[in-house]
Design a protein around this motif. Structure first.
Motif, mmCIF file in Angstrom:
data_model
loop_
_atom_site.group_PDB
_atom_site.id
_atom_site.type_symbol
_atom_site.label_atom_id
_atom_site.label_comp_id
_atom_site.label_asym_id
_atom_site.label_seq_id
_atom_site.Cartn_x
_atom_site.Cartn_y
_atom_site.Cartn_z
ATOM 1 N N ILE A 51 -6.819 4.397 -15.983
ATOM 2 C CA ILE A 51 -6.695 4.166 -14.553
ATOM 3 C C ILE A 51 -5.543 3.191 -14.348
ATOM 4 O O ILE A 51 -5.555 2.094 -14.906
ATOM 5 C CB ILE A 51 -7.979 3.531 -13.972
ATOM 6 N N GLY A 52 -4.579 3.591 -13.570
ATOM 7 C CA GLY A 52 -3.465 2.703 -13.279
ATOM 8 C C GLY A 52 -2.953 2.954 -11.880
ATOM 9 O O GLY A 52 -3.610 3.613 -11.068
ATOM 10 N N SER A 53 -1.765 2.475 -11.624
ATOM 11 C CA SER A 53 -1.227 2.612 -10.274
ATOM 12 C C SER A 53 -0.981 4.070 -9.892
ATOM 13 O O SER A 53 -0.948 4.399 -8.704
ATOM 14 C CB SER A 53 0.070 1.814 -10.146
ATOM 15 N N ARG A 54 -0.835 4.962 -10.866
ATOM 16 C CA ARG A 54 -0.620 6.376 -10.538
ATOM 17 C C ARG A 54 -1.846 7.000 -9.855
ATOM 18 O O ARG A 54 -1.739 8.046 -9.209
ATOM 19 C CB ARG A 54 -0.283 7.174 -11.798
ATOM 20 N N ASN A 55 -3.007 6.375 -10.006
ATOM 21 C CA ASN A 55 -4.233 6.902 -9.402
ATOM 22 C C ASN A 55 -4.445 6.449 -7.961
ATOM 23 O O ASN A 55 -5.379 6.908 -7.299
ATOM 24 C CB ASN A 55 -5.452 6.466 -10.219
ATOM 25 N N GLU A 56 -3.596 5.563 -7.482
ATOM 26 C CA GLU A 56 -3.810 4.967 -6.170
ATOM 27 C C GLU A 56 -3.389 5.907 -5.039
ATOM 28 O O GLU A 56 -2.334 6.545 -5.107
ATOM 29 C CB GLU A 56 -3.020 3.656 -6.073
ATOM 30 N N ALA A 57 -4.225 5.980 -4.020
ATOM 31 C CA ALA A 57 -3.919 6.800 -2.849
ATOM 32 C C ALA A 57 -2.928 6.072 -1.946
ATOM 33 O O ALA A 57 -2.693 4.860 -2.084
ATOM 34 C CB ALA A 57 -5.205 7.095 -2.081
ATOM 35 N N GLU A 58 -2.348 6.797 -1.016
ATOM 36 C CA GLU A 58 -1.439 6.182 -0.055
ATOM 37 C C GLU A 58 -2.192 5.097 0.727
ATOM 38 O O GLU A 58 -3.320 5.293 1.166
ATOM 39 C CB GLU A 58 -0.900 7.237 0.905
ATOM 40 N N GLY A 59 -1.555 3.956 0.872
ATOM 41 C CA GLY A 59 -2.181 2.836 1.552
ATOM 42 C C GLY A 59 -3.031 1.968 0.652
ATOM 43 O O GLY A 59 -3.602 0.973 1.110
ATOM 44 N N GLU A 60 -3.118 2.334 -0.651
ATOM 45 C CA GLU A 60 -3.946 1.572 -1.582
ATOM 46 C C GLU A 60 -3.133 1.126 -2.798
ATOM 47 O O GLU A 60 -3.685 0.907 -3.873
ATOM 48 C CB GLU A 60 -5.150 2.395 -2.023
ATOM 49 N N SER A 61 -1.827 0.966 -2.617
ATOM 50 C CA SER A 61 -1.010 0.510 -3.744
ATOM 51 C C SER A 61 -1.454 -0.885 -4.162
ATOM 52 O O SER A 61 -1.779 -1.739 -3.337
ATOM 53 C CB SER A 61 0.478 0.503 -3.370
ATOM 54 N N GLY A 62 -1.499 -1.108 -5.467
ATOM 55 C CA GLY A 62 -1.939 -2.393 -6.004
ATOM 56 C C GLY A 62 -3.426 -2.499 -6.247
ATOM 57 O O GLY A 62 -3.906 -3.524 -6.770
ATOM 58 N N TYR A 63 -4.188 -1.461 -5.905
ATOM 59 C CA TYR A 63 -5.643 -1.536 -6.066
ATOM 60 C C TYR A 63 -6.057 -1.673 -7.533
ATOM 61 O O TYR A 63 -7.002 -2.406 -7.845
ATOM 62 C CB TYR A 63 -6.310 -0.295 -5.469
#
Length: 208
Positions: A51-63
């Motif tokens: 799980i890394g930043s590539r899994n983040e949806a739009e508006g959820e960068s850095g999660y």
């Protein structure tokens, strides 16, 4: 130099060590590597989630990175700073890191504390406590980290954005640390959804 060891000689201890490495996969998909070192008095645990930043949806960068921080701030059976305090009591060393493709957690402590360490790891991975207060505190920590490592360093932000722009239409087109806006907008509910979606046994491998 004529007397320097060859690459084969340098690699021999690693090849020999590899012969003792065993691999197991549990019914829930969790992958498990074990390397017994009988003469050691300490144990190292490395847990990696795909799980890394590539899994983040739009508006959820850095999660992914923000959630990594949250896992040191309390779980159901080890609230608050119990994790850090317990590790400190055993002179344990621990850390974590987040990348585009994976999040890693590391622990090194005396071998007699292995059972306790595995219990603490499982509790925070399965049952993290995501309160309004801890989310707010860790948002501030991440924003300070962003300022220190990126925005207060000459040319870092423009250079990073230039490189990421080259792959802007891919899952890798935004910074691992996220944007200030997305990090600031995170809530316990949105981070709980991230945990539910991605922190699954079949996304995890652990090495001891």
């Amino acid at each position: 130099m004529a007397n320097d060891p060859s690459l084969e000689q340098l690699a021999t201890p690693l090849y020999q060590l590899e012969q003792h490495l065993s691999y197991h996969e549990l019914d829930n998909g969790l992958k498990f590597y074990l390397l017994p070192l009988p003469n050691k008095q300490s144990v190292a645990i490395s847990s990696q989630f795909a799980i890394g930043s590539r899994n983040e949806a739009e508006g959820e960068s850095g999660y992914a990175h923000l959630f990594e921080h949250m896992l040191f701030k309390g779980s159901e059976n080890a609230p608050g700073d119990s994790y850090s305090q317990t590790m400190g009591a055993y002179s344990g060393r621990f850390n974590a890191s987040t990348f585009f493709d994976a999040t890693n957690y590391y622990v090194n402590l005396p071998s007699q504390a292995l059972k306790l360490a595995l219990w603490l790891e499982s509790d925070r991975f399965i049952r993290p406590k995501l309160s309004e207060e801890t989310v707010r505190n860790q948002q501030q920590t991440v924003l300070e980290e962003m300022a220190t490592t990126i925005d207060n360093q000459p040319y870092i932000r423009p250079a990073m954005e230039f490189l990421l722009h080259q792959i802007k239409d891919s899952p890798y087109g935004h910074a691992v640390i996220g944007s200030p806006e997305d990090v600031s907008a995170a809530t316990p509910a949105s981070l709980s959804r991230f945990h539910h979606d991605f922190y699954r046994p079949d996304s995890m491998q652990i090495a001891i």
